[in-house]
Structure formats: C-alpha cells, structure tokens
Enzyme design. Structure first.
Site, PDB file in Angstrom:
ATOM      1  N   TYR A  59       0.826  -1.202   0.000  1.00  0.00           N
ATOM      2  CA  TYR A  59       0.000   0.000   0.000  1.00  0.00           C
ATOM      3  C   TYR A  59       0.865   1.259   0.000  1.00  0.00           C
ATOM      4  O   TYR A  59       1.546   1.562   0.977  1.00  0.00           O
ATOM      5  CB  TYR A  59      -0.925   0.017   1.207  1.00  0.00           C
ATOM      6  N   HIS A 125       0.372 -11.901   1.452  1.00  0.00           N
ATOM      7  CA  HIS A 125      -0.616 -11.087   0.741  1.00  0.00           C
ATOM      8  C   HIS A 125      -1.187 -11.808  -0.471  1.00  0.00           C
ATOM      9  O   HIS A 125      -2.378 -11.698  -0.771  1.00  0.00           O
ATOM     10  CB  HIS A 125       0.046  -9.771   0.318  1.00  0.00           C
ATOM     11  N   SER A 204     -12.990  -5.394   1.760  1.00  0.00           N
ATOM     12  CA  SER A 204     -13.987  -4.807   0.854  1.00  0.00           C
ATOM     13  C   SER A 204     -15.411  -5.285   1.183  1.00  0.00           C
ATOM     14  O   SER A 204     -16.170  -5.667   0.278  1.00  0.00           O
ATOM     15  CB  SER A 204     -13.649  -5.114  -0.610  1.00  0.00           C
ATOM     16  N   PRO A 205     -15.807  -5.251   2.464  1.00  0.00           N
ATOM     17  CA  PRO A 205     -17.154  -5.728   2.814  1.00  0.00           C
ATOM     18  C   PRO A 205     -18.264  -4.809   2.327  1.00  0.00           C
ATOM     19  O   PRO A 205     -19.426  -5.204   2.357  1.00  0.00           O
ATOM     20  CB  PRO A 205     -17.103  -5.768   4.347  1.00  0.00           C
ATOM     21  N   LEU A 206     -17.895  -3.600   1.869  1.00  0.00           N
ATOM     22  CA  LEU A 206     -18.886  -2.660   1.347  1.00  0.00           C
ATOM     23  C   LEU A 206     -18.817  -2.562  -0.174  1.00  0.00           C
ATOM     24  O   LEU A 206     -19.214  -1.557  -0.770  1.00  0.00           O
ATOM     25  CB  LEU A 206     -18.702  -1.282   1.997  1.00  0.00           C
ATOM     26  N   ARG A 208     -16.461  -2.306  -2.510  1.00  0.00           N
ATOM     27  CA  ARG A 208     -15.652  -1.246  -3.135  1.00  0.00           C
ATOM     28  C   ARG A 208     -16.371   0.102  -3.103  1.00  0.00           C
ATOM     29  O   ARG A 208     -16.228   0.922  -4.015  1.00  0.00           O
ATOM     30  CB  ARG A 208     -15.293  -1.611  -4.581  1.00  0.00           C
TER      31      ARG A 208
END
Length: 336
Positions: A59, A125, A204-206, A208
């Site tokens: 990141y 990762h 990413s539970p929402l 994206r």
C-alpha cells in the site's frame, strides 16, 4: 435477531468485529488524502474503539506502513497491528514474490516502517504460484520463532491452500474479499476457516464503496482508481448493479439502518469467526460503519439482502481475467 457486539478472536487476540482497512489512505483509489486527513481518520478510529488496523507493504509502496506506524506509535500496546508481505512495489510495479528470503527482507523493512519490534499479524498477501505455499509459510513460521511476528495469516487463498499452510504452522486468519456481492468464501473458505478455528477477515465488505450512502460515480473516479479495471464497474454492468444496491438500501431503510450498516451486519452474521475491515477516508462514514456493531437486525432482513444481491444477481466477475489469474481463491464460473 443478529447481535454483532462483543469481541471476536483472531489468533491470540480478541478485538471488536470491525477493524479498519487502511489501504485507501495511501493506495488504489486515486489520489490519497492529505497526511492530516489520514491521521485524523486513524485517531478517530482508535477513539471509537477500533483495535485491528490492517496495512501492507504494497500500500503506497511502504507509505501506508509508515503512516500507520507513525500515527499509532503512542498507542502500540492498545492495538493489533496487521500487515502483509509477498506482494510489494518493485521499481514502481506490483510484484508477487513469496520466496522465503523476500518474506524475511520485507518483514525487516515493515518493522522499520511501522516503528515496532513485532508485527501482531503478518499475512502472505498473495500466494506465489512459483513458490510452494509451504515454503512461504515456513518463512513466516520462522519469523514467529524469532519473535518478529506474533501470528500469521493468508490473503486471497483457497480452502485447499489454507489447509496446506495450516499443516505447516497454525494460521490465525484468512483475509479474503467477502460482501453481499462477493460470495467466494461460500465456495469453501467460510467452512474451512470455521473448521480449523481460523478467523475469516472480510476485506472490501462494502463492495468497493457501492454499499455506502455515496456509491462511486464512474465519471468522478481518478484515472489510477483500481475500479476502472473491475468488470462490475464497467458500463455494461454497473447500472444494473446500482439497481440491486438500491434494493438493498430500501431493505436497510425499512430496518432503520443505513445500507452500509446492513451490508456489514450481513457479513458479520455469517459466523462468529468472521470479522470485517472496511476502509474509509471519512470520519463520518467510519462512525456510521461502526454503528453496525450495535445493530440487532431480524434474520429475515439479512436473508432478504442476501437474496437481492449475491452471486446469482451481481453483474460481472470480481476481477478482470489477468488479475484473476493471480488469485488463489475459489471463483464462481460467471461472477468471479
């Protein structure tokens, strides 16, 4: 009713079921926020009770680890610090490299950037298809033995790979994408993690950003935003997916919560071993997300959301073919 409060176990740690994914403070979604905005968000999360903070060497090519380490340094003993190796930036490009020597070097660099002498949870990762996962996990196990890492995890890995890794060294957590519109864990890893006593950490539970009060408008996305390359955001698919999102939002409004809160509650209801790490740059959205922990939603509402938006209804695969080829997780034939 689904009650989401209380602590959940991730390896040797107990933390609230919602942590913070820190990627978008430095990476992947266009121009990163200012340092002041990122610091404000991290401290607000801490003040609101978040204890699991998730970063990675990839990141910002190290910038996110430096940011998280610097801001959280005064509170190091109060948080569970998770980072990742095996996929890093090399000469400005993303490289998957699971060789033991690379993992050891990346760990030393991460410790320096994070400003700590031990990483609480260190993930592989990505599984390097050129390196047996047993070798990569063996390197992680060595870091545990040396006291540089407390627990290990995998990311974007299948149930079979998890079992192979777990036979080498106990795996504390498997971090895979899981949301109403990304159901891949239901093809094996949801059951495997439950069986093995491994936490399933949903990134990413929402969806994206789609399952929020401000779903992305494609015309507003910066050129380097990774969603441009994701089929679910393509012109042929995204309008239909927004219609489905609207139906989920209607269910949320009827239940007295926001669409993000319903989406998070749905993920956390999948099992007591499931945690989620939504990311945001907005303190307001952060606090809204955390409000999901206080919800007690009827099972009928959660089930209805799962029927409206799921593997059978979402338009487009999770990733483009070139990216999917790098991913070890199980995939649906049509929807990724």
């Amino acid at each position: 009713m689904s009650h989401l409060g209380g602590l959940r176990r991730i390896g040797p740690f107990e933390v609230p079921a919602l942590g913070l994914g820190c990627m978008n403070l430095s990476h992947a979604y266009g121009t990163p926020p200012s340092a002041a905005t990122a610091e404000r968000l991290l401290l607000a999360a801490l003040d609101a009770g978040v204890r699991l903070f998730d970063t990675a060497a990839l990141y910002g090519f190290g910038a996110n680890e430096e940011l998280v380490g610097r801001v959280l340094a005064p509170y190091r003993d109060d948080v569970v610090l998770a980072s990742k190796c095996g996929m890093t930036g090399v000469d400005g490009k993303r490289v998957i490299d699971g060789r033991p020597e690379t993992i050891r070097r990346t760990c030393e660099e991460a410790l320096s950037r994070l400003g700590t002498d031990v990483i609480d949870l260190y993930y592989l990762h990505r599984v390097d298809r050129e390196v047996p996962v047993e070798e990569s996990v063996g390197a992680l196990a060595g870091l545990v033995q040396e006291g540089k890492v407390r627990a290990i995890g995998l990311s974007e890995a299948s149930a079979d790979t998890l079992r192979r890794a777990h036979a080498v060294h106990p795996v504390a957590a498997l971090q895979n994408e899981y949301s109403l519109w990304s159901r891949n864990p239901e093809l094996g890893t949801l059951d495997a993690t439950r069986e093995l006593g491994v936490a399933l950490v949903a990134f990413s539970p929402l969806a994206r950003g789609v399952l929020t009060s401000t779903p992305p408008r494609m015309a507003d996305l910066r050129p380097r935003d990774i969603r441009h390359a994701m089929p679910r955001f393509a012109a042929a698919n995204y309008p239909d997916n927004l219609v489905l999102r609207g139906q989920v939002e209607a269910l949320a409004l009827g239940a007295g919560c926001s669409v993000a809160q319903l989406a998070l509650a749905w993920v956390l209801s999948r099992g007591p071993h499931v945690l989620a790490i939504p990311g945001t740059r907005s303190v307001e959205h952060l606090l809204e997300d955390l409000g999901a922990l206080g919800l007690a939603l009827p099972a009928a509402v959660l089930d209805a959301a799962g029927r409206v938006l799921g593997a059978d209804t979402v338009r487009g695969p999770r990733y483009a073919a070139t990216t999917q080829a790098e991913i070890d997780t199980e995939a649906f034939p049509d929807a990724g």
